[in-house]
Design a protein around this motif. Structure first.
Motif, mmCIF file in Angstrom:
data_model
loop_
_atom_site.group_PDB
_atom_site.id
_atom_site.type_symbol
_atom_site.label_atom_id
_atom_site.label_comp_id
_atom_site.label_asym_id
_atom_site.label_seq_id
_atom_site.Cartn_x
_atom_site.Cartn_y
_atom_site.Cartn_z
ATOM 1 N N UNK A 51 60.106 15.102 158.729
ATOM 2 C CA UNK A 51 58.402 15.501 158.697
ATOM 3 C C UNK A 51 57.793 14.941 157.474
ATOM 4 N N UNK A 52 56.512 15.383 157.388
ATOM 5 C CA UNK A 52 55.962 14.996 156.206
ATOM 6 C C UNK A 52 55.383 13.357 156.023
ATOM 7 N N UNK A 53 56.078 12.594 155.167
ATOM 8 C CA UNK A 53 55.792 11.185 155.304
ATOM 9 C C UNK A 53 55.927 10.478 156.513
ATOM 10 N N UNK A 54 56.915 10.555 157.207
ATOM 11 C CA UNK A 54 57.161 10.111 158.375
ATOM 12 C C UNK A 54 56.042 10.463 159.724
ATOM 13 N N UNK A 55 55.784 11.833 159.666
ATOM 14 C CA UNK A 55 54.631 12.335 160.442
ATOM 15 C C UNK A 55 53.211 11.677 160.161
ATOM 16 N N UNK A 56 53.078 11.322 158.900
ATOM 17 C CA UNK A 56 51.608 10.572 158.495
ATOM 18 C C UNK A 56 51.897 9.584 159.003
ATOM 19 N N UNK A 57 52.890 8.616 158.821
ATOM 20 C CA UNK A 57 53.139 7.121 159.046
ATOM 21 C C UNK A 57 52.719 7.225 160.757
ATOM 22 N N UNK A 58 53.367 7.978 161.361
ATOM 23 C CA UNK A 58 53.191 8.036 162.865
ATOM 24 C C UNK A 58 51.804 8.123 163.369
ATOM 25 N N UNK A 59 51.139 9.169 162.484
ATOM 26 C CA UNK A 59 49.823 9.877 162.871
ATOM 27 C C UNK A 59 48.783 8.403 162.682
ATOM 28 N N UNK A 60 49.179 7.571 161.754
ATOM 29 C CA UNK A 60 48.201 6.569 161.329
ATOM 30 C C UNK A 60 48.232 5.545 162.273
ATOM 31 N N UNK A 61 49.412 5.466 162.992
ATOM 32 C CA UNK A 61 49.518 4.495 164.158
ATOM 33 C C UNK A 61 49.009 4.810 165.541
ATOM 34 N N UNK A 62 49.043 6.291 165.497
ATOM 35 C CA UNK A 62 48.826 6.839 166.768
ATOM 36 C C UNK A 62 47.174 7.201 167.102
ATOM 37 N N UNK A 63 46.632 7.516 166.075
ATOM 38 C CA UNK A 63 45.142 7.635 165.937
ATOM 39 C C UNK A 63 44.388 6.558 166.656
ATOM 40 N N UNK A 64 44.633 5.379 166.278
ATOM 41 C CA UNK A 64 43.771 4.164 166.857
ATOM 42 C C UNK A 64 44.239 3.770 168.405
ATOM 43 N N UNK A 65 45.481 4.009 168.879
ATOM 44 C CA UNK A 65 46.039 4.301 170.181
ATOM 45 C C UNK A 65 45.198 5.182 170.865
ATOM 46 N N UNK A 66 45.243 6.420 170.535
ATOM 47 C CA UNK A 66 44.389 7.451 171.144
ATOM 48 C C UNK A 66 42.978 6.957 171.284
ATOM 49 N N UNK A 67 42.565 6.526 170.433
ATOM 50 C CA UNK A 67 41.115 6.064 170.524
ATOM 51 C C UNK A 67 40.642 5.043 171.448
ATOM 52 N N UNK A 68 41.473 4.027 171.646
ATOM 53 C CA UNK A 68 41.037 2.856 172.423
ATOM 54 C C UNK A 68 41.917 3.050 173.597
ATOM 55 N N UNK A 69 42.796 3.797 173.843
ATOM 56 C CA UNK A 69 43.558 3.734 175.339
ATOM 57 C C UNK A 69 43.714 5.187 175.907
ATOM 58 N N UNK A 70 42.892 5.397 176.667
ATOM 59 C CA UNK A 70 42.825 6.875 177.390
ATOM 60 C C UNK A 70 44.211 7.058 178.138
ATOM 61 N N UNK A 71 44.945 6.148 178.791
ATOM 62 C CA UNK A 71 45.982 6.400 179.348
ATOM 63 C C UNK A 71 47.284 6.867 178.454
#
Length: 206
Positions: free
Chosen positions: A19-39
């Motif tokens: 948790x912590x650093x890894x969660x932040x790194x995963x989040x930074x990659x997931x936000x653009x994916x969520x924003x651009x891809x509804x599925x």
């Protein structure tokens, strides 16, 4: 399908173990994916749910070191865990926190992020309950283009309210509170939804 399950387990297990650093790194990659891809709302919500449940989710899904198939008891335990206290709230808190502060101008991006909020609440009301203070301020965004996000938050609250049918769900379990506090929390959520009848958008009011 099996490949997608394995990917979900790998990412969620990594987030839970580091948790912590890894969660932040995963989040930074997931936000653009969520924003651009509804599925991707559903699969990413599944990652967050499994990460919040920790190692028990991997074991129940037939992963981990045992390598065995999940039993009916394991499946029931996994389903029940999604409506009780998360073991690890880090990734959920990171993602919802970013969404809460995300300044998205594109209406489709707002809608897609809202779908994730709704999907996460459906898959794990416990995650949403633990982060409700982060999500509720999204209702204060009165912009016309943000009506889809407000609608999604209302749907998410509906999933949380429905989960209160489980006696183990709510602040009585998550915070050691009394049954009166549990009832007060439920009444607060119901009041928030009732206030939405005054929303400027007919989509939200409906």
């Amino acid at each position: 399908a099996d490949f997608k399950v394995e990917v979900v387990q790998i990412i969620s297990h990594t987030a839970a173990r580091f948790p912590g650093t890894m969660s932040a790194a995963i989040t930074s990659q997931m936000i653009p994916l969520l924003r651009d891809h509804e599925h991707l709302s559903g699969p990413i919500a599944a990652i967050v749910v499994q990460a919040s449940m920790g190692d028990s989710a991997t074991a129940a899904a037939g992963g981990g070191d045992t390598g065995g198939d999940a039993t009916e008891g394991d499946a029931a335990a996994t389903a029940r865990a999604t409506t009780t206290t998360p073991a690890n709230n880090g990734l959920a808190a990171e993602l919802l926190g970013e969404i809460g502060h995300f300044e998205e101008q594109d209406s489709s991006g707002i809608r897609n992020l809202g779908h994730f909020v709704m999907e996460l609440a459906q898959q794990s009301p416990a995650c949403m309950l633990s982060n409700v203070r982060t999500v509720l301020p999204l209702l204060n965004n009165g912009d016309a283009d943000a009506h889809s996000m407000r609608s999604s938050v209302c749907s998410a609250l509906g999933s949380v309210i429905t989960a209160f049918k489980d006696e183990d769900f709510g602040p009585t379990r998550t915070e050691g509170a009394t049954s009166d506090a549990r009832a007060k929390t439920l009444d607060t959520f119901l009041s928030v939804l009732y206030e939405r009848k005054h929303d400027v958008s007919g989509y939200v009011r409906s």
